[in-house]
Write an enzyme that holds these catalytic residues in place. Structure first.
Site, PDB file in Angstrom:
ATOM      1  N   GLY A 106       0.826  -1.245  -0.003  1.00 23.11           N
ATOM      2  CA  GLY A 106      -0.065   0.023  -0.073  1.00 23.11           C
ATOM      3  C   GLY A 106       0.922   1.181   0.022  1.00 23.11           C
ATOM      4  O   GLY A 106       1.943   1.170   0.205  1.00 23.11           O
ATOM      5  N   PRO A 107       0.370   2.188   0.058  1.00 19.02           N
ATOM      6  CA  PRO A 107       0.913   3.440   0.135  1.00 19.02           C
ATOM      7  C   PRO A 107       1.836   4.086   1.275  1.00 19.02           C
ATOM      8  O   PRO A 107       1.341   3.440   2.278  1.00 19.02           O
ATOM      9  CB  PRO A 107       0.072   4.686  -0.609  1.00 19.02           C
ATOM     10  N   GLY A 156       0.004   2.867   7.602  1.00 24.93           N
ATOM     11  CA  GLY A 156       0.010   2.174   8.836  1.00 24.93           C
ATOM     12  C   GLY A 156       0.219   0.485   8.650  1.00 24.93           C
ATOM     13  O   GLY A 156       0.214  -0.105   9.498  1.00 24.93           O
ATOM     14  N   LYS A 157       1.094   0.554   7.763  1.00 24.63           N
ATOM     15  CA  LYS A 157       1.735  -1.045   7.258  1.00 24.63           C
ATOM     16  C   LYS A 157       2.581  -1.540   8.535  1.00 24.63           C
ATOM     17  O   LYS A 157       2.462  -2.586   9.003  1.00 24.63           O
ATOM     18  CB  LYS A 157       2.517  -1.071   5.960  1.00 24.63           C
ATOM     19  N   SER A 196      -3.854   2.022 -18.316  1.00 21.78           N
ATOM     20  CA  SER A 196      -5.224   2.573 -17.940  1.00 21.78           C
ATOM     21  C   SER A 196      -5.568   3.944 -18.442  1.00 21.78           C
ATOM     22  O   SER A 196      -6.721   4.516 -18.149  1.00 21.78           O
ATOM     23  CB  SER A 196      -5.194   2.653 -16.404  1.00 21.78           C
ATOM     24  N   LYS A 207      -7.816   4.478  -7.005  1.00 22.47           N
ATOM     25  CA  LYS A 207      -8.155   5.613  -8.178  1.00 22.47           C
ATOM     26  C   LYS A 207      -9.469   6.211  -7.569  1.00 22.47           C
ATOM     27  O   LYS A 207      -9.707   7.425  -7.750  1.00 22.47           O
ATOM     28  CB  LYS A 207      -8.392   4.855  -9.456  1.00 22.47           C
TER      29      LYS A 207
END
Length: 810
Positions: free
Chosen positions: A333-334, A338-339, A701, A744
């Site tokens: 994830g970005p 909280g990873k 995309s 997105k």
């Protein structure tokens, strides 16, 4: 001590004070004489002496300055060596001095200093029997046995050296010719030792010297020997594997036979100490209570439902089956979502030790597998070193930034992680430094990454990927008021009675100052606000301490403004004086502008779509979802297509696909160039630009966005200002599914857009979007470009084009 044929030294000896070296019995030493007392001894005793006894002097170490002229007994070492002056050489350069060649005879002890000038003379007691070194008579039985044993050990040590070296061969012959009892002193003078160590040998009795066979003090030797014995006991009583125990016992056997001066001695000892410290069979017991785990995860982290669900599933299976091998979870994830903190919460929930290993920028496989012990400065890898640090074999290891591993000439660390992260192999992980297998199957590995694109496929296959998307605005507000604001208040020494940040202000920070997937920038902005408030509070406390300022409250100079209903004031209204302590400082939009400056994101999206040839696309980046503008213009030319904005090959291919599809459908949609010709590239050049040129853009995309932008350019119609889109296109006009839909959609929601066009086959991804976000948005599911164009323009695109075409004919 005289007995029989024993040779006696004089009971009164002149003393030669040496400072640079120590003379041992049986050895020869060349020393420089330049101090006044030593030079007087040479002139008066050695140069004028006529008998053999006049050339016997006492050589004793001097612990004071060698040039000092006030030496007395307390500064002299009480044990010295009687020596025979063999040669005296004088010189006047660079200053007058003598060089003496002396040979040690025996040791003596100073009983009394008889005189100090012109040179010291002392009454001495002989400590050694000279007959032991001058004839072949056998010494005492105990000393003879010890000397013979010392001789054998000395021969074994010399024979380990290269006998082809002349000095080594000469030393071997010397061992056979020298008296056994003289070997400790002579060998001590040959090997590289310090003066302090030689003084220790001089002070030890002959039998003690031979039995220890060492130049160190007896306490030190026994202590070192005890350490090795204790280390061996630790190895035998440890719970290491049979293979490791066999290796360690072999190494401890080598260590006992190895001289301490060898560099390999320290390396071997460090290796054995590491093997003992490793937690081969030491583990912590898991606290497997699902309800308590759910409470901990909910208290520590807001939202992130999918991730917390997977963690609870793991805990539930562990509760039912205790021998489950640790899975390898990879949170993707970005930044700022909280990873890493989730990994720490998992360790707290399980009651396990937590250890973080930062892999960003690691380019050497030895960081993972360790160095082989043949290298100087070798050490174990980060995995084994982490186990040593935590002290248990079942910790939670967080492999942070696993997508940022690099390759170099030192190998590929990502390939070295394959064995670590494979549940079928890591039960016998072999570190190059240990060179024995270690069981990693009980370790819970958690990896974090911003994207899976840069993770090698083989490594990615060994991990279970769990997507951690960005937060919605509502989730950010909750996170800010539950976690971030209390944390910042504590860090800056503030209390809720001193500062108030309403939710509407937090929303303003989120929408106007930070547009990110995580909350890291939001945390920094809240920290900036707290710092500004801390200044005001500190100023207020300082002014309250001054009694003359208390009377200013009712005067004309007071610039504080307190409303009639006693509402908290903004920090912007307290520019000169701080509010009273009982009045909290309210952070409103005026205060935000004063503290954080003008808003960073003030431009409305509709302002960018006020002319044909502009469309809004949705892109995914490792930092989260982003909106992306696509601009197009045409001019007279030769039919060239120009693309700018630092685009990748896939993005360029999407642009060529879009222009080809529009050219093939130009008549159906009544699209013409500036000359009214259906060949859109006839005498026409097209320029496509993607703003933010410093950011690399690539991916399929953007296909639907480019086609919509070009359709707007050639039709002269405006794309709806509240529409964003994403999807890959084919040459036949089909819209294919893409990834990153949730990120997105959240990016479009942050930007205030209301309608989103996505591929029809991405309908399943809408279930991951929070319900309150879906309520604010309208989704259009498109299977082909016709449906995309009809949704992107007011009143449709194909219908209006046909009507305009019929009207032109009429």
């Amino acid at each position: 001590m005289a007995a029989g044929s024993a040779i006696q030294i004089p009971t009164r000896l002149p003393l030669l004070l040496t400072h640079e070296s120590v003379l041992l019995p049986g050895s020869t030493m060349r020393t420089s004489v330049d101090s006044p007392r030593n030079m007087q001894l040479v002139r008066s005793r050695l140069l004028k002496g006529t008998s053999l006894r006049s050339t016997i002097i006492g050589v004793i170490p001097n612990t004071s300055d060698p040039t000092s002229d006030c030496d007395d007994l307390p500064n002299l070492h009480r044990i010295g060596t009687a020596a025979l002056a063999v040669q005296v050489v004088g010189s006047n350069w660079p200053k007058p001095h003598y060089t003496l060649l002396v040979t040690g005879l025996c040791r003596f002890q100073i009983l009394q200093l008889l005189k100090e000038k012109p040179y010291p003379v002392a009454e001495v007691q002989q400590l050694d029997r000279l007959e032991q070194f001058t004839n072949g008579h056998k010494s005492e039985e105990e000393l003879g046995e010890l000397s013979e044993q010392f001789y054998k050990y000395a021969v074994q040590l010399v024979e380990m050296l290269d006998m082809s070296v002349p000095a080594v061969a000469k030393l071997r012959r010397l061992l056979d010719s020298l008296p056994r009892e003289a070997l400790p002193d002579i060998l001590t003078s040959i090997i590289r030792t310090t003066n302090q160590e030689k003084l220790q040998v001089v002070a030890i009795r002959p039998n003690r010297r031979i039995s220890h066979g060492s130049i160190t003090e007896d306490e030190e030797e026994e202590e070192d020997h005890d350490d090795v014995v204790i280390l061996e006991k630790k190895i035998r009583t440890s719970s290491m594997s049979e293979q490791a125990l066999k290796v360690c016992l072999k190494e401890i056997k080598r260590l006992k036979k190895m001289p301490q001066s060898m560099p390999e001695y320290a390396l071997t000892r460090n290796y054995l100490e590491l093997m003992v410290e490793l937690p081969w069979n030491k583990s912590t017991k898991d606290r497997l209570e699902i309800r308590a785990a759910r409470i901990v995860l909910d208290n520590d982290h807001y939202a992130m439902e999918k991730l917390k669900k997977r963690v609870l599933e793991y805990l539930a299976v562990r509760q039912l089956k205790n021998n489950l091998k640790g899975p390898i979870l990879c949170f993707v994830g970005p930044p700022g979502v909280g990873k890493t903190s989730v990994g720490r919460s998992i360790a707290k929930t399980l009651g396990r030790e937590f250890h973080r290993i930062a892999l960003g920028g690691v380019c050497d496989q030895s960081d993972i597998r360790g160095h082989r012990r043949t290298y100087v400065g070798s050490m174990p890898g980060r995995i084994i070193n982490g186990l040593k640090t935590v002290g248990v074999n079942n910790p939670v290891f967080l492999l942070d930034e696993v997508d940022k591993l690099a390759k170099s000439l030192q190998g590929d660390p990502a390939a070295a992680l394959l064995e670590v992260l494979d549940p079928e192999q890591n039960h016998s992980f072999t570190d190059h430094y240990l060179n024995v297998a270690f069981d990693l199957s009980q370790v819970l590995f958690i990896a974090t990454a911003n994207t899976t694109a840069t993770i090698p496929p083989a490594l990615l296959d060994r991990m279970e990927v769990i997507q951690v998307p960005g937060y919605t605005q509502e989730e950010k507000i909750e996170i800010a008021h539950r976690h971030l604001i209390p944390k910042q208040l504590e860090l800056h020494g503030l209390t809720p009675q001193q500062i108030q940040i309403p939710q509407v202000t937090t929303l303003g920070i989120i929408t106007r100052y930070t547009r990110e997937a995580g909350v890291r920038a939001l945390d920094r902005k809240l920290g900036a606000i707290c710092r500004a408030v801390a200044v005001k509070v500190a100023e207020g406390q300082h002014k309250e301490a001054k009694p003359d300022r208390a009377e200013v409250g009712e005067g004309e100079d007071c610039k504080e403004h307190v409303t009639e209903d006693a509402k908290p004031e903004s920090i912007s209204d307290t520019a000169d004086l701080a509010l009273p302590p009982e009045m909290p400082i309210l952070i409103d939009f005026h205060a935000l502008k004063d503290i954080l400056g003008p808003p960073m994101y003030d431009m409305e999206v509709s302002e960018r779509l006020n002319q044909p040839g502009v469309a809004i696309g949705l892109a995914w980046t490792p930092l989260g979802g982003e909106i992306m503008f696509v601009e197009a213009s045409r001019m007279d030319g030769e039919g060239q297509l120009t693309l700018t904005g630092q685009l990748g090959d896939v993005m360029k291919e999407s642009a060529h696909l879009a222009i080809s599809w529009l050219r093939s459908n130009a008549k159906r949609y009544q699209l013409t160039n500036a000359s009214g010709n259906f060949d859109l590239l006839d005498n026409t050049d097209i320029h496509l630009h993607f703003p933010a040129g410093a950011v690399t853009k690539d991916g399929p995309s953007a296909g639907v966005t480019i086609a919509t932008c070009l359709a707007s350019l050639f039709s002269g119609r405006l794309v709806c200002s509240d529409v964003a889109m994403t999807g890959e296109i084919t040459l036949r006009g089909l819209v294919l599914p893409v990834g990153g839909i949730k990120d997105k959609v959240l990016a479009a929601h942050r930007a205030g857009l209301k309608r989103i066009i996505i591929p029809q086959r991405n309908e399943k991804d809408l279930e991951e979007i929070p319900a309150h976000v879906r309520q604010d948005l309208t989704f259009v599911l498109a299977a082909c470009l016709d449906e995309v164009l009809n949704a992107a323009f007011d009143g449709g695109f194909a219908v209006k084009a046909r009507l305009e075409h019929l009207n032109s004919k009429l």
